[in-house]
Design a protein around this motif. Structure first.
Motif, short mmCIF file in Angstrom:
data_model
loop_
_atom_site.label_atom_id
_atom_site.label_comp_id
_atom_site.label_asym_id
_atom_site.label_seq_id
_atom_site.Cartn_x
_atom_site.Cartn_y
_atom_site.Cartn_z
N ILE A 49 68.21 96.89 35.40
CA ILE A 49 67.98 97.30 36.79
C ILE A 49 69.17 98.09 37.31
O ILE A 49 70.33 97.74 37.07
CB ILE A 49 67.77 96.06 37.69
N ILE A 50 68.88 99.16 38.04
CA ILE A 50 69.92 99.93 38.72
C ILE A 50 69.55 100.05 40.19
O ILE A 50 68.38 100.28 40.53
CB ILE A 50 70.12 101.33 38.09
N GLU A 51 70.54 99.83 41.04
CA GLU A 51 70.37 100.00 42.48
C GLU A 51 71.38 101.05 42.93
O GLU A 51 72.57 100.91 42.66
CB GLU A 51 70.64 98.70 43.22
N VAL A 52 70.90 102.09 43.60
CA VAL A 52 71.77 103.14 44.10
C VAL A 52 71.62 103.19 45.61
O VAL A 52 70.51 103.30 46.13
CB VAL A 52 71.41 104.52 43.50
N GLU A 64 65.92 101.70 43.76
CA GLU A 64 66.08 100.59 42.82
C GLU A 64 65.02 100.76 41.75
O GLU A 64 63.84 100.88 42.05
CB GLU A 64 65.89 99.25 43.54
N GLU A 65 65.45 100.79 40.52
CA GLU A 65 64.52 100.97 39.40
C GLU A 65 64.84 99.99 38.29
O GLU A 65 66.00 99.65 38.05
CB GLU A 65 64.60 102.40 38.86
N ALA A 66 63.80 99.55 37.61
CA ALA A 66 63.95 98.61 36.49
C ALA A 66 63.17 99.14 35.30
O ALA A 66 62.09 99.72 35.46
CB ALA A 66 63.44 97.23 36.88
N ASN A 67 63.74 98.94 34.11
CA ASN A 67 63.11 99.40 32.88
C ASN A 67 63.71 98.60 31.73
O ASN A 67 64.66 97.85 31.91
CB ASN A 67 63.38 100.91 32.70
N ASP A 75 67.63 107.49 35.14
CA ASP A 75 66.85 108.71 35.35
C ASP A 75 65.79 108.51 36.44
O ASP A 75 65.60 109.37 37.30
CB ASP A 75 66.17 109.14 34.04
N LYS A 76 65.11 107.38 36.40
CA LYS A 76 64.07 107.10 37.41
C LYS A 76 64.67 107.00 38.81
O LYS A 76 64.09 107.49 39.77
CB LYS A 76 63.33 105.80 37.08
N ALA A 77 65.81 106.34 38.92
CA ALA A 77 66.45 106.18 40.23
C ALA A 77 66.84 107.53 40.82
O ALA A 77 66.66 107.77 42.02
CB ALA A 77 67.66 105.26 40.12
#
Length: 176
Positions: A49-52, A64-67, A75-77
């Motif tokens: 998970i990344i939160e920007v 916020e994207e999870a993969n 990339d998704k974020a």
């Protein structure tokens, strides 16, 4: 842009930090050089998970994207942030630095229609009953909603409880 990169349950390697800075570099043309970008990477089971969060001039851009793969999450974020900027271009022009949306700067691929006005389809009114947070969560669940606004009996302020994607709950409290 100033990057503040942190990790939860993950060691943030130089490669990950470099990838974030490279990808976020695409957005630098929209912000002042002193704008802070808060990036938090975390791992929960097999989810990366990344939160920007980018706070600037009273506005907050957040993604916020999870993969399964942290690089894919990054990339998704970035795509989400680009979409938010494009969709709210006119409103954000007033907050971002001048010429941020000049044609030579604004070349995000894909045509996303810009929102010109917000449409309120339905409005509700309800009586505020002071209650504790646990009671508000119970009421929210009984109604089957994702969030619930209430008067906090302990602080006498308006609060919002909400259900998070991970199944836990969040509380939003006003700060004056």
């Amino acid at each position: 842009m100033k990057f503040i990169v942190s990790g939860k349950n993950i060691e943030v390697t130089e490669a990950l930090k470099g990838r974030v800075m490279k990808k976020m570099g695409k957005l630098e043309k929209f912000f002042n050089p002193d704008t802070e970008v808060h990036v938090t990477m975390s791992v929960q089971k097999s989810r990366q998970i990344i939160e920007v969060t980018i706070p600037f001039n009273g506005v907050v851009l957040r993604a916020e994207e999870a993969n399964d793969d942290m690089y894919a999450s990054i990339d998704k974020a970035i795509d989400v942030l680009e979409r938010q900027i494009r969709k709210n271009k006119t409103r954000l022009e007033k907050k971002l630095h001048e010429d941020a949306f000049a044609d030579e700067n604004f070349s995000i691929p894909g045509d996303i229609p810009e929102e010109h006005e917000f449409k309120i389809l339905r409005s509700k009114k309800f009586a505020f009953k002071p209650m504790v947070v646990e009671e508000a969560i119970l009421q929210m669940n009984l109604l089957g909603h994702q969030f619930f606004m209430f008067s906090n009996g302990e602080t006498n302020k308006v609060n919002v409880v909400y259900k998070r994607k991970d199944g836990n709950y969040g509380l939003i409290e006003p700060e004056f």
